[in-house]
Structure formats: C-alpha cells, structure tokens
Design a protein around this motif. Structure first.
Motif, PDB file in Angstrom:
ATOM      1  N   ALA A 122      53.397  -2.527  13.733  1.00 20.97           N
ATOM      2  CA  ALA A 122      53.339  -1.081  13.942  1.00 20.97           C
ATOM      3  C   ALA A 122      54.594  -0.407  13.399  1.00 20.97           C
ATOM      4  O   ALA A 122      54.512   0.609  12.696  1.00 20.97           O
ATOM      5  N   VAL A 123      55.752  -0.969  13.699  1.00 21.90           N
ATOM      6  CA  VAL A 123      57.007  -0.391  13.203  1.00 21.90           C
ATOM      7  C   VAL A 123      57.055  -0.469  11.685  1.00 21.90           C
ATOM      8  O   VAL A 123      57.479   0.491  11.005  1.00 21.90           O
ATOM      9  N   ARG A 124      56.620  -1.587  11.135  1.00 25.88           N
ATOM     10  CA  ARG A 124      56.610  -1.743   9.674  1.00 25.88           C
ATOM     11  C   ARG A 124      55.669  -0.735   9.017  1.00 25.88           C
ATOM     12  O   ARG A 124      56.017  -0.099   8.007  1.00 25.88           O
ATOM     13  N   LEU A 125      54.489  -0.562   9.575  1.00 25.10           N
ATOM     14  CA  LEU A 125      53.521   0.384   9.013  1.00 25.10           C
ATOM     15  C   LEU A 125      54.026   1.822   9.123  1.00 25.10           C
ATOM     16  O   LEU A 125      53.864   2.627   8.187  1.00 25.10           O
ATOM     17  N   THR A 132      46.798  -0.481  14.118  1.00 26.75           N
ATOM     18  CA  THR A 132      47.610  -1.673  13.865  1.00 26.75           C
ATOM     19  C   THR A 132      46.852  -2.934  14.258  1.00 26.75           C
ATOM     20  O   THR A 132      46.837  -3.929  13.521  1.00 26.75           O
ATOM     21  N   LEU A 133      46.195  -2.903  15.420  1.00 29.66           N
ATOM     22  CA  LEU A 133      45.424  -4.065  15.874  1.00 29.66           C
ATOM     23  C   LEU A 133      44.198  -4.302  14.998  1.00 29.66           C
ATOM     24  O   LEU A 133      43.698  -5.427  14.913  1.00 29.66           O
ATOM     25  N   LEU A 185      48.683 -15.122  14.459  1.00 30.90           N
ATOM     26  CA  LEU A 185      48.956 -14.742  13.063  1.00 30.90           C
ATOM     27  C   LEU A 185      50.335 -14.095  12.980  1.00 30.90           C
ATOM     28  O   LEU A 185      50.486 -12.887  12.809  1.00 30.90           O
ATOM     29  N   ARG A 186      51.353 -14.946  13.122  1.00 19.38           N
ATOM     30  CA  ARG A 186      52.723 -14.448  13.056  1.00 19.38           C
ATOM     31  C   ARG A 186      53.135 -14.197  11.605  1.00 19.38           C
ATOM     32  O   ARG A 186      52.748 -14.966  10.711  1.00 19.38           O
ATOM     33  N   PRO A 187      53.932 -13.164  11.349  1.00 17.93           N
ATOM     34  CA  PRO A 187      54.420 -12.956   9.981  1.00 17.93           C
ATOM     35  C   PRO A 187      55.385 -14.078   9.589  1.00 17.93           C
ATOM     36  O   PRO A 187      56.251 -14.466  10.385  1.00 17.93           O
ATOM     37  N   GLU A 188      55.230 -14.584   8.358  1.00 12.32           N
ATOM     38  CA  GLU A 188      56.099 -15.664   7.896  1.00 12.32           C
ATOM     39  C   GLU A 188      57.412 -15.174   7.281  1.00 12.32           C
ATOM     40  O   GLU A 188      58.457 -15.769   7.529  1.00 12.32           O
ATOM     41  N   PRO A 189      57.418 -14.129   6.438  1.00 12.04           N
ATOM     42  CA  PRO A 189      58.687 -13.709   5.835  1.00 12.04           C
ATOM     43  C   PRO A 189      59.596 -13.029   6.856  1.00 12.04           C
ATOM     44  O   PRO A 189      59.144 -12.552   7.908  1.00 12.04           O
ATOM     45  N   ASP A 190      60.880 -13.006   6.550  1.00  5.27           N
ATOM     46  CA  ASP A 190      61.828 -12.271   7.396  1.00  5.27           C
ATOM     47  C   ASP A 190      61.521 -10.779   7.318  1.00  5.27           C
ATOM     48  O   ASP A 190      61.298 -10.225   6.230  1.00  5.27           O
ATOM     49  N   ILE A 191      61.517 -10.124   8.468  1.00  6.66           N
ATOM     50  CA  ILE A 191      61.311  -8.677   8.533  1.00  6.66           C
ATOM     51  C   ILE A 191      62.514  -8.090   9.261  1.00  6.66           C
ATOM     52  O   ILE A 191      62.693  -8.321  10.465  1.00  6.66           O
ATOM     53  N   ASP A 192      63.356  -7.389   8.526  1.00  3.56           N
ATOM     54  CA  ASP A 192      64.574  -6.795   9.076  1.00  3.56           C
ATOM     55  C   ASP A 192      64.415  -5.288   9.208  1.00  3.56           C
ATOM     56  O   ASP A 192      63.548  -4.681   8.565  1.00  3.56           O
ATOM     57  N   ALA A 193      65.276  -4.697  10.018  1.00  3.86           N
ATOM     58  CA  ALA A 193      65.259  -3.241  10.165  1.00  3.86           C
ATOM     59  C   ALA A 193      66.682  -2.736  10.432  1.00  3.86           C
ATOM     60  O   ALA A 193      67.453  -3.383  11.157  1.00  3.86           O
ATOM     61  N   LEU A 216      63.789   3.147  12.580  1.00  2.45           N
ATOM     62  CA  LEU A 216      63.983   1.809  12.051  1.00  2.45           C
ATOM     63  C   LEU A 216      63.537   1.768  10.597  1.00  2.45           C
ATOM     64  O   LEU A 216      62.370   2.024  10.290  1.00  2.45           O
ATOM     65  N   ASP A 217      64.488   1.472   9.707  1.00  3.17           N
ATOM     66  CA  ASP A 217      64.218   1.342   8.272  1.00  3.17           C
ATOM     67  C   ASP A 217      63.935  -0.129   7.982  1.00  3.17           C
ATOM     68  O   ASP A 217      64.829  -0.968   8.058  1.00  3.17           O
ATOM     69  N   VAL A 218      62.692  -0.451   7.637  1.00  4.03           N
ATOM     70  CA  VAL A 218      62.222  -1.834   7.598  1.00  4.03           C
ATOM     71  C   VAL A 218      62.210  -2.387   6.177  1.00  4.03           C
ATOM     72  O   VAL A 218      61.882  -1.681   5.219  1.00  4.03           O
ATOM     73  N   SER A 219      62.547  -3.659   6.048  1.00  2.00           N
ATOM     74  CA  SER A 219      62.390  -4.361   4.773  1.00  2.00           C
ATOM     75  C   SER A 219      61.785  -5.739   5.037  1.00  2.00           C
ATOM     76  O   SER A 219      62.115  -6.391   6.025  1.00  2.00           O
ATOM     77  N   VAL A 220      60.873  -6.149   4.156  1.00  2.00           N
ATOM     78  CA  VAL A 220      60.188  -7.439   4.278  1.00  2.00           C
ATOM     79  C   VAL A 220      60.637  -8.317   3.125  1.00  2.00           C
ATOM     80  O   VAL A 220      60.572  -7.912   1.957  1.00  2.00           O
ATOM     81  N   ASP A 221      61.086  -9.527   3.437  1.00  3.38           N
ATOM     82  CA  ASP A 221      61.616 -10.437   2.435  1.00  3.38           C
ATOM     83  C   ASP A 221      60.473 -11.215   1.790  1.00  3.38           C
ATOM     84  O   ASP A 221      60.193 -12.370   2.133  1.00  3.38           O
TER      85      ASP A 221
END
Length: 445
Positions: free
Chosen positions: A271-274, A316-317, A432-440, A416-421
């Motif tokens: 949700a935060v990422r979206l 989101t769900l 279904l957990r996200p695999e890449p690092d997700i930082d904010a 929160l400014d999000v970035s996905v690696d």
C-alpha cells in the motif's frame, strides 16, 4: 490443450499444461508460481496440474471457487498440503483442524471478533502505530517491509492479546520466517523424506520451540494481570469453561501471532509503495484523514468514514493478495464447471489471477482505488483476499480495520519516499512476500 471426454456423461477432463519429464508442472511452479499460475489460468477456469507426488487442480473461475468454499463446502476439507505446512506449529489451531474440533475452536474465538470487539481494538491500533512511527527520524532511510513487520506484530500483540511485545518481536518473526522457508517451493531438500533432517527443518524446530516458550510466558502473564476481552483472554475463558484444551489455547495464540502480523505487513508494504507511485491518491488520503478526524487521531467510529483509505486497502489486497491461494481436498467425487474431479482431488484457488481477470475487472493490472466507490455486478468470488465461506479468515475484519487505521495514522504523520531494488518478485511460499529490498526515506509532516 483441450479437455478429453470422461467416463461421466456430460463431463470433460480439465486441460493439462505441458510439463517436463518426472517433474511435470512442478518445475515451472517452483521457479515462478505467480507467473506459472497466470499462464495456466489462461487455459481455463479449471486446469489439471501434475506435481511430483500428486495431481492438483487449479481453480480460477469465481463460480467454481464459490462452489468449493461456500455452496459445497462440506464436500471439501483442508488439504494435506495445508496440514503439512503447519505441522508442528499450529496442529491444534483453527487454521488446521476440521470437524467438531474446528467448530469448537471457531465458537471459542467468536467473542473476540464481534463487531463491538473490533471497534474496541481501534484506539490501541492507533496508539501503537503513533508510538512506533514517532520513532522514525526525519530523513531516516528505513527497510519498509521489515518496519511494517515490526509495526504489525506490535499492533497485533497490543490490540488483540493485550501484551507489550517490544523487544520480543523477533521471536515471532523468526518463527514466521522459518515457516515460510520450510514451505518455500525452491528450498533444497523440499522433496526429501520427512525423516531426513535439513538445516531448514532444524531452524524451524528451534524457532518453534522458542515461540512456544514465549507464548507460554504470555499466557501465564495474562493469568497474572487478569483476563479481559482480548483474544488470549477469550481463549483462556473457553479453557476454564472446559471447552478447549491448553494446547488449543497455545496453538491458536501462535496462529494469531504468525498470520496476524505477516499478512498485514505485506499489505502495508504494498500500500505504501503504491501510494508513493500515485501521489494524487496519497494526497487525497491525507486530506480525507484531516477532514474526518480533524485534530484528533482516527478511532473505530471515524474509520468507517475513511472511505478512500478503505478503498486503497481493498485495491491493494486485490493487486497483491497476501497468500498464494486457498487449498482444499475433495472428500468425494465432485463436478466443477463441467469437469469431474475424483474423491481426494486437491485444489488450489489462487487469488492473483482471479483478482486480475479482465472478465471481471477494468484495467485489471492498474492501481485504481476509485473502482471500489461504485457497486459492481462482478461475481462475488472474483475477489476473496481472505478466503471465503465458513472457513474464511476469522481475523479478516480486524485486518481490514488495522490496515485502514495504520495507513491513516502513518499518512497523517510522515511521507515515505519508496524505492525497490530491482523487479518486484515474490517468495514462492505460502505468503507472497516481496523478494527485493524495499526502502523508504522518511519525511515528517
């Protein structure tokens, strides 16, 4: 492939996608279950899969799904895969039991999940979220998924179990990680016999032992401080009345801690990422929070008025359901959508392809929370993030309120400014957990 005529008049065999020798469809499933399921779903609403050691039926039509979970639910039981996944950690929980025991446990838990009870948890959800988010510093870079896990386990423990878990979160999180790793379709040793120990198995046993010991402490503490109306108290009341055993109390608290923090933390991360990718939607949610709660914090009463926030939760769900799917096993031969399945047939009802099926959703891969503002004539089981029917997730109402209130509280406090690696991929396991690092990066308002 097209279905072949079966012995039963008027029924056909479901299509079966091409596989590889010895491994059948199992190799594609283990490499990329979400991608494989999407591809297989295009073959039909019911698809027959050959997985090493068993045949499985992929069911992605809302009609057959409703038949399995609701109309003919007595013809289906929890699958051997589900029992095996939670073996040794939730053997006596409502998630893995059937028949009289399941009915007894569901009845024992009911007082903790009434509408009034859910309302009572609201203030503690907001208070815990505020306390946690206040510790983030302006400009700080956080591991978003990890922080959502810590936040979710604290919210759950405080609101639903009436305990302060600060400093002990990793006991729960380590056990959840070990459970997910044991169910990981790619893990080495997945196909080895149970009697051959693996590092994954040993880690699982160690973390479960630690979690069981912590839950025993928690139960003892609740006895000392006095019982209230939280989940642990409700279970202990049922035990004192002779309705459930102490093992059943323990395993249901364990199940609550594991699933009750894991699924919400995944949903909050997405949700935060979206929202970061849709600043107009995020701004609308901030405005809504200000309009609804003014200078006060959100409450159970105000959460009902947070319509846009609740729409973001629903969307989101839809796009990112927290689990791979719902599994069941037929107890007798059954006909689904013109296909006859034998007694003992194992079925998987995955949310991902159904929630993104263009037959039921306009622009199905787009994040459009406003789609939830208007009534729709889509089939009910085109959307089932928390399963459905009598065995639906007992904590679903709490989870929805938690997600709504946590989002509203966070958005009112920080941006929160999000970035996905890297590309967004998922752990091939029960969650279904996200695999890449997700930082904010945190910006305080």
């Amino acid at each position: 492939m097209t279905g072949q005529s079966s012995a039963a008049e008027g029924t056909t065999s479901p299509p079966t996608p091409d596989g590889v020798p010895f491994l059948g469809n199992g190799l594609a499933f283990s490499r990329n279950p979400v991608g494989a399921i999407e591809e297989w779903a295009s073959l039909g609403d019911i698809v027959r899969l050959e997985i090493p050691g068993r045949t499985m039926y992929l069911v992605t039509g809302p009609g057959p799904i409703e038949q399995i979970l609701v109309a003919d639910h007595e013809t289906f039981t929890i699958s051997p895969a589900q029992r095996e996944t939670f073996r040794g950690i939730e053997d006596h929980a409502v998630t893995t039991t059937t028949g009289e025991r399941w009915e007894r446990l569901r009845r024992a838990l009911r007082p903790a999940f009434t509408r009034d009870a859910i309302q009572r948890y609201a203030d503690r959800i907001v208070e815990t979220t505020t306390t946690y988010v206040d510790e983030w510093e302006d400009g700080e870079r956080i591991d978003l998924y990890r922080e959502m896990r810590f936040l979710s386990v604290n919210v759950l423990a405080d609101a639903m179990l009436d305990v302060d878990i600060r400093g002990r979160e990793e006991v729960v999180m380590d056990a959840a990680d070990a459970l997910v790793d044991r169910a990981n379709l790619r893990r080495p040793g997945q196909l080895l016999p149970d009697w051959i120990p693996t590092p994954t198995d040993r880690r699982f046993e160690r973390t479960v032992t630690e979690l069981d010991a912590y839950v025993d402490e928690l139960i003892s503490e609740r006895r000392t401080t006095g019982l209230g109306d939280d989940v642990c108290s409700v279970l202990l009341d049922a035990h004192d009345a002779g309705d459930i055993s102490l093992d059943e109390v323990r395993h249901n608290v364990v199940a609550m801690l594991l699933a009750g923090h894991d699924s919400p933390s995944v949903a909050l991360t997405h949700a935060v990422r979206l929202l970061d990718g849709h600043p107009d939607v995020r701004a609308a949610l901030v405005d809504e929070s200000h309009d609804v709660v003014a200078s006060d914090r959100p409450t159970g009463e105000s959460s009902a008025a947070l319509e846009r926030t609740r729409n973001v939760v629903s969307e989101t769900l839809r796009l990112y359901p927290p689990t791979l799917g719902v599994t069941r096993q037929a107890t007798e031969a059954v006909t689904l959508d013109g296909h006859e399945l034998p007694a003992g047939a194992q079925v998987l009802c995955p949310q991902w392809p159904v929630h993104r099926d263009e037959r039921f959703w306009d622009d199905p891969t787009a994040f459009v929370p406003s789609r939830w503002q208007q009534p729709s004539d889509r089939p009910e089981y085109a959307y089932f993030p928390f399963s459905g029917g009598p065995r639906n997730c007992v904590g679903a109402p709490f989870a929805r309120q938690e997600l709504t209130l946590v989002l509203a509280t966070m958005l009112d406090t920080v941006e929160l400014d999000v970035s996905v690696d890297g590309p967004l991929t998922f752990t091939p396991s029960l969650q279904l957990r996200p695999e890449p690092d997700i930082d904010a990066t945190v910006t305080r308002r």
